[in-house]
Design a protein around this motif. Structure first.
Motif, PDB file in Angstrom:
ATOM      1  N   PRO A   1     -26.983  -1.729  -4.857  1.00 20.11           N
ATOM      2  CA  PRO A   1     -25.615  -2.247  -4.819  1.00 20.11           C
ATOM      3  C   PRO A   1     -25.156  -3.005  -6.056  1.00 20.11           C
ATOM      4  CG  PRO A   1     -27.063  -3.667  -3.568  1.00 20.11           C
ATOM      5  CD  PRO A   1     -27.899  -2.494  -3.990  1.00 20.11           C
ATOM      6  N   GLY A   2     -26.021  -3.263  -7.011  1.00 17.33           N
ATOM      7  CA  GLY A   2     -25.579  -3.951  -8.218  1.00 17.33           C
ATOM      8  C   GLY A   2     -26.581  -4.942  -8.777  1.00 17.33           C
ATOM      9  N   ASP A   3     -27.221  -5.717  -7.911  1.00 18.39           N
ATOM     10  CA  ASP A   3     -28.278  -6.619  -8.370  1.00 18.39           C
ATOM     11  C   ASP A   3     -29.426  -5.766  -8.897  1.00 18.39           C
ATOM     12  OD1 ASP A   3     -30.572  -8.218  -8.563  1.00 18.39           O
ATOM     13  OD2 ASP A   3     -30.077  -9.412  -6.804  1.00 18.39           O
ATOM     14  N   PRO A   4     -29.839  -5.962 -10.175  1.00 17.16           N
ATOM     15  CA  PRO A   4     -30.872  -5.091 -10.739  1.00 17.16           C
ATOM     16  C   PRO A   4     -32.214  -5.172 -10.006  1.00 17.16           C
ATOM     17  CG  PRO A   4     -30.344  -6.906 -12.237  1.00 17.16           C
ATOM     18  CD  PRO A   4     -29.314  -6.929 -11.155  1.00 17.16           C
ATOM     19  N   ASP A   5     -32.449  -6.240  -9.264  1.00 16.28           N
ATOM     20  CA  ASP A   5     -33.687  -6.349  -8.489  1.00 16.28           C
ATOM     21  C   ASP A   5     -33.698  -5.434  -7.269  1.00 16.28           C
ATOM     22  OD1 ASP A   5     -34.887  -8.149 -10.105  1.00 16.28           O
ATOM     23  OD2 ASP A   5     -34.701  -9.873  -8.765  1.00 16.28           O
TER      24      ASP A   5
ATOM     25  N   GLY B   1     -24.882   4.359  -8.273  1.00 11.69           N
ATOM     26  CA  GLY B   1     -24.807   3.143  -7.477  1.00 11.69           C
ATOM     27  C   GLY B   1     -25.189   3.423  -6.036  1.00 11.69           C
ATOM     28  N   GLY B   2     -25.759   2.429  -5.368  1.00 14.01           N
ATOM     29  CA  GLY B   2     -26.089   2.590  -3.947  1.00 14.01           C
ATOM     30  C   GLY B   2     -27.130   3.653  -3.721  1.00 14.01           C
TER      31      GLY B   2
ATOM     32  N   GLY C   1     -31.601   4.974  -2.462  1.00 12.93           N
ATOM     33  CA  GLY C   1     -31.218   3.649  -2.931  1.00 12.93           C
ATOM     34  C   GLY C   1     -30.696   2.820  -1.778  1.00 12.93           C
ATOM     35  N   ILE C   2     -30.677   1.513  -1.963  1.00 12.87           N
ATOM     36  CA  ILE C   2     -30.120   0.621  -0.942  1.00 12.87           C
ATOM     37  C   ILE C   2     -28.609   0.784  -0.970  1.00 12.87           C
ATOM     38  CG2 ILE C   2     -29.772  -1.783  -0.296  1.00 12.87           C
ATOM     39  CD1 ILE C   2     -32.518  -2.388  -1.422  1.00 12.87           C
ATOM     40  N   SER C   3     -28.041   1.206   0.158  1.00 10.57           N
ATOM     41  CA  SER C   3     -26.603   1.445   0.207  1.00 10.57           C
ATOM     42  C   SER C   3     -25.832   0.130   0.295  1.00 10.57           C
ATOM     43  CB  SER C   3     -26.257   2.311   1.424  1.00 10.57           C
ATOM     44  OG  SER C   3     -24.858   2.407   1.573  1.00 10.57           O
ATOM     45  N   SER C   4     -24.715   0.072  -0.427  1.00 11.09           N
ATOM     46  CA  SER C   4     -23.862  -1.117  -0.361  1.00 11.09           C
ATOM     47  C   SER C   4     -23.297  -1.321   1.045  1.00 11.09           C
ATOM     48  CB  SER C   4     -22.712  -0.999  -1.361  1.00 11.09           C
ATOM     49  OG  SER C   4     -21.895   0.106  -1.045  1.00 11.09           O
ATOM     50  N   SER C   5     -23.268  -0.249   1.840  1.00  9.72           N
ATOM     51  CA  SER C   5     -22.693  -0.350   3.184  1.00  9.72           C
ATOM     52  C   SER C   5     -23.451  -1.332   4.069  1.00  9.72           C
ATOM     53  CB  SER C   5     -22.665   1.026   3.859  1.00  9.72           C
ATOM     54  OG  SER C   5     -23.969   1.545   3.990  1.00  9.72           O
ATOM     55  N   ILE C   6     -24.743  -1.514   3.793  1.00  3.89           N
ATOM     56  CA  ILE C   6     -25.567  -2.440   4.568  1.00  3.89           C
ATOM     57  C   ILE C   6     -25.845  -3.707   3.774  1.00  3.89           C
ATOM     58  CG2 ILE C   6     -27.807  -2.741   5.712  1.00  3.89           C
ATOM     59  CD1 ILE C   6     -27.870   0.340   5.992  1.00  3.89           C
TER      60      ILE C   6
ATOM     61  N   ASP D   1     -23.600   5.769 -13.941  1.00  2.00           N
ATOM     62  CA  ASP D   1     -22.254   5.529 -13.435  1.00  2.00           C
ATOM     63  C   ASP D   1     -21.788   4.137 -13.829  1.00  2.00           C
ATOM     64  OD1 ASP D   1     -21.627   7.892 -12.230  1.00  2.00           O
ATOM     65  OD2 ASP D   1     -22.414   7.333 -10.275  1.00  2.00           O
ATOM     66  N   ARG D   2     -20.485   3.944 -13.752  1.00  2.00           N
ATOM     67  CA  ARG D   2     -19.919   2.609 -13.978  1.00  2.00           C
ATOM     68  C   ARG D   2     -20.402   1.653 -12.879  1.00  2.00           C
ATOM     69  NH1 ARG D   2     -15.698   0.288 -11.776  1.00  2.00           N
ATOM     70  NH2 ARG D   2     -15.099   2.190 -10.718  1.00  2.00           N
ATOM     71  N   LEU D   3     -20.436   2.172 -11.638  1.00  2.00           N
ATOM     72  CA  LEU D   3     -20.960   1.366 -10.547  1.00  2.00           C
ATOM     73  C   LEU D   3     -22.471   1.380 -10.597  1.00  2.00           C
ATOM     74  CD1 LEU D   3     -18.764   2.344  -7.483  1.00  2.00           C
ATOM     75  CD2 LEU D   3     -18.721   0.249  -8.798  1.00  2.00           C
ATOM     76  N   GLY D   4     -23.084   0.346 -10.023  1.00  2.00           N
ATOM     77  CA  GLY D   4     -24.542   0.316 -10.016  1.00  2.00           C
ATOM     78  C   GLY D   4     -25.049  -0.740 -10.967  1.00  2.00           C
TER      79      GLY D   4
END
Length: 254
Positions: A20-24, A96-97, A124-129, A43-46
């Motif tokens: 979702p964005g945090d590099p960890d 991303g995600g 990947g860990i989805s931003s939805s959760i 991507d721009r996101l991620g």
């Protein structure tokens, strides 16, 4: 003679969900494949921060800047993946995600498979959760929500291209999580209310969740359209609709 050092590498293209964005919050496998890559198409996101840590020889290509002329953007990205892989390079497509949650990952996998290029898909860990969780919102909670539904909001409910049954969603009692819906949330809320979901239903918008710039805006279904505009909520943001919005770690059952 010369001694060749054979480094471990995964052939073809790895479609890596960066989280979702945090590099960890990238998987160990995703991180390892990034470290082995010759080329990363991102991507721009991620998690952009991960790109700064790559060795200098790694070629990083911004997917948004690939020239596409007569092609669609996605076709141009597919072509770039194919070209680099055919040159024998280890290629990572950093998304991303999760690659298969509204990320067009399968379109890329199919294009590569059609060219006989091996594809490794790294979940990947989805931003939805994760984004609701980062804001202290559980998508499910005992006695509150026994289901959550993840919906793409990039097409408005009144658009002929919409594949979403908004009337059915309005009847559900669990949590609705809407991705890519910031600019359409007014219309989405109107549709849900028109199909019977109470206007008092709590809503939270979480912008840039899991990153240093994360912020949360609370509203109800009746007010969220105005609130999103008044508060200047911008993508990427995850929208959570349902009673779980009022739960928090500090809250205990009475």
């Amino acid at each position: 003679g010369t001694v060749s050092v054979e480094r471990t590498r995964t052939p073809g293209v790895a479609l890596v969900g960066g989280g979702p964005g945090d590099p960890d919050l990238i998987t160990v496998r995703g991180r390892r494949l990034l470290a082995e890559a010759d080329v990363v198409i991102a991507d721009r996101l991620g998690p952009r921060d991960l790109l700064d840590e790559l060795p200098p020889h790694v070629e990083v290509i911004d997917a948004a800047k690939i020239p596409y002329g007569r092609q669609m953007v996605q076709e141009a990205i597919n072509e770039a993946l194919i070209d680099h892989a055919k040159q024998g390079k280890a290629v990572v497509r950093l998304k991303g995600g999760d690659p298969y949650v509204f990320g067009r990952g399968m379109e890329e996998a199919q294009a590569l498979a059609a060219e006989g290029i091996p594809v490794t898909v790294v979940p990947g860990i989805s931003s939805s959760i994760s984004v609701p969780g980062a804001a202290g919102i559980p998508v499910t909670h005992r006695g509150v929500a026994h289901e959550f539904t993840v919906v793409s909001g990039h097409v408005a409910p009144d658009d002929a291209r919409s594949l979403v049954d908004w009337a059915a969603l309005a009847q559900l009692t669990g949590t609705l999580v809407i991705l890519m819906g910031v600019d359409k949330i007014g219309k989405i809320a109107e549709a849900l209310i028109s199909y019977g979901k109470p206007g008092s239903t709590p809503v939270a918008l979480v912008q840039e969740g899991t990153t240093a710039t994360q912020r949360r805006v609370d509203a109800t279904l009746a007010t969220v359209g105005e609130r999103a505009v008044a508060e200047g909520v911008r993508p990427p943001a995850v929208i959570v609709i349902g009673d779980v919005v009022h739960e928090s770690p500090e809250r205990t059952q009475r």
